[in-house]
Enzyme design. Structure first.
Site, PDB file in Angstrom:
ATOM      1  N   ASP A 133      -6.470  -4.546  -5.667  1.00  0.00           N
ATOM      2  CA  ASP A 133      -7.582  -3.762  -5.108  1.00  0.00           C
ATOM      3  C   ASP A 133      -7.176  -2.296  -5.126  1.00  0.00           C
ATOM      4  O   ASP A 133      -6.926  -1.685  -4.093  1.00  0.00           O
ATOM      5  CB  ASP A 133      -7.898  -4.239  -3.690  1.00  0.00           C
ATOM      6  CG  ASP A 133      -9.044  -3.461  -3.059  1.00  0.00           C
ATOM      7  OD1 ASP A 133      -9.813  -2.823  -3.804  1.00  0.00           O
ATOM      8  OD2 ASP A 133      -9.164  -3.481  -1.818  1.00  0.00           O
ATOM      9  N   ASP A 140       5.659   2.006  -3.271  1.00  0.00           N
ATOM     10  CA  ASP A 140       5.008   2.103  -4.570  1.00  0.00           C
ATOM     11  C   ASP A 140       4.760   0.688  -5.100  1.00  0.00           C
ATOM     12  O   ASP A 140       5.680  -0.112  -5.217  1.00  0.00           O
ATOM     13  CB  ASP A 140       5.897   2.878  -5.541  1.00  0.00           C
ATOM     14  CG  ASP A 140       5.285   2.975  -6.924  1.00  0.00           C
ATOM     15  OD1 ASP A 140       5.556   2.065  -7.743  1.00  0.00           O
ATOM     16  OD2 ASP A 140       4.544   3.925  -7.183  1.00  0.00           O
ATOM     17  N   GLU A 165       0.854  -1.187   0.000  1.00  0.00           N
ATOM     18  CA  GLU A 165       0.000   0.000   0.000  1.00  0.00           C
ATOM     19  C   GLU A 165       0.890   1.237   0.000  1.00  0.00           C
ATOM     20  O   GLU A 165       1.837   1.337   0.787  1.00  0.00           O
ATOM     21  CB  GLU A 165      -0.904  -0.024   1.237  1.00  0.00           C
ATOM     22  CG  GLU A 165      -1.588   1.287   1.583  1.00  0.00           C
ATOM     23  CD  GLU A 165      -2.583   1.747   0.528  1.00  0.00           C
ATOM     24  OE1 GLU A 165      -2.440   2.892   0.052  1.00  0.00           O
ATOM     25  OE2 GLU A 165      -3.482   0.968   0.186  1.00  0.00           O
ATOM     26  N   THR A 209      -7.427   1.876  -6.414  1.00  0.00           N
ATOM     27  CA  THR A 209      -8.405   2.925  -6.658  1.00  0.00           C
ATOM     28  C   THR A 209      -8.587   3.073  -8.162  1.00  0.00           C
ATOM     29  O   THR A 209      -8.051   2.294  -8.944  1.00  0.00           O
ATOM     30  CB  THR A 209      -7.951   4.251  -6.025  1.00  0.00           C
ATOM     31  OG1 THR A 209      -6.646   4.585  -6.527  1.00  0.00           O
ATOM     32  CG2 THR A 209      -7.876   4.132  -4.508  1.00  0.00           C
TER      33      THR A 209
END
Length: 283
Positions: free
Chosen positions: A155, A137, A106, A157
């Protein structure tokens, strides 16, 4: 005075939820993070003004992105999760005792901290001993992985801003290399009802098709996402989501779910004609 959260879906379509109160708002180094509370959807997370999840319907997304591949692959031991800072994917994966290790990559540490505090319904398993949270990253991380994972769950955005690099041919190619010979990748595939969303979905699908020998799309009804109709991608080096579907094996696990079941699994891959046509145009 009434307070409404509004997300823009097209130049002529907005989606709004009446807000009771705002619980959190901050600008991280990467994005703006907001937590709201509403009567109809409970608490919900928005990032850069885009709806990420609500307590009311998050179970649909998280069950469909996790249990579909887990019901196909017969022996998932190591999992890579890209994004998923809210913890919902980890919560569903943690229910499988046979999984030995989960790497969650994340970019934004603040997302995880905020969700642990305000969204325990999804973040409840982020401290599972099998989970290693890596703040890095995601594209850079996966570039350096080779033949390591049985399952990759992307998952992310939406495909602009911080997550733009997670929708490139390079990224999906790197995911393919990071998987073992029988590995599966699933990803959120966007919606395809509005024209701009359909174009983006086609771009994503084309790049995945170029990287995996098996590439299918499945669907779910998620009320708070664009048009209420959402797609997921299923890509694999070996397993077909229907032909290799282990319904008896999955049912034997005895996992209680609110949305996913083995009958729905099969039906989720039966797409409307207009979606099939959009997919044929890029295959």
């Amino acid at each position: 005075m009434e307070f409404w959260f509004t997300e823009h879906h097209t130049s002529g379509v907005n989606f709004s939820i009446k807000v009771d109160r705002q619980l959190f708002s901050a600008q991280s180094e990467i994005q703006r993070i907001d937590i709201f509370e509403s009567k109809d959807f409970g608490r919900f997370l928005a990032m850069d003004g885009n709806m990420m999840l609500t307590e009311k319907d998050e179970f649909i997304y998280h069950e469909m992105i996790v249990h579909v591949p887990m019901a196909v692959h017969p022996n998932v031991k190591r999992v890579l999760v890209i994004g998923a800072g809210d913890g919902g994917v980890i919560r569903e994966l943690a229910r499988y005792e046979t999984i030995e290790h989960i790497d969650m990559v994340e970019q934004d540490e603040l997302v995880v901290e905020v969700c642990k505090k305000y969204l325990p319904v999804t973040a409840c398993c982020l401290d599972d001993s099998r989970v290693d949270i890596i703040y890095q990253d995601e594209l850079k991380f996966v570039r350096n992985c080779h033949d390591e994972y049985d399952l990759i769950i992307v998952d992310s955005t939406d495909p602009f801003g911080p997550a733009e690099g997670l929708f490139t041919k390079e990224f999906y190619g790197s995911c393919s290399k990071a998987l073992k010979d029988d590995g599966i990748m699933v990803n959120q595939h966007e919606s395809a009802f509005y024209n701009d969303d359909a174009i983006m979905m086609q771009r994503i699908h084309k790049r995945i098709v170029e990287s995996f020998p098996i590439s299918k799309v499945y669907q779910a009804h998620i009320p708070t996402y664009h048009s209420g109709y959402w797609l997921f991608g299923f890509a694999s080096k070996k397993y077909h989501p229907i032909k290799d579907f282990g319904s008896t094996r999955w049912n034997a696990r005895g996992l209680g779910t609110k949305y996913y079941n083995t009958q729905l699994h099969i039906g989720a891959f039966a797409l409307p004609n207009y979606i099939e046509e959009l997919l044929r145009d890029v295959e």
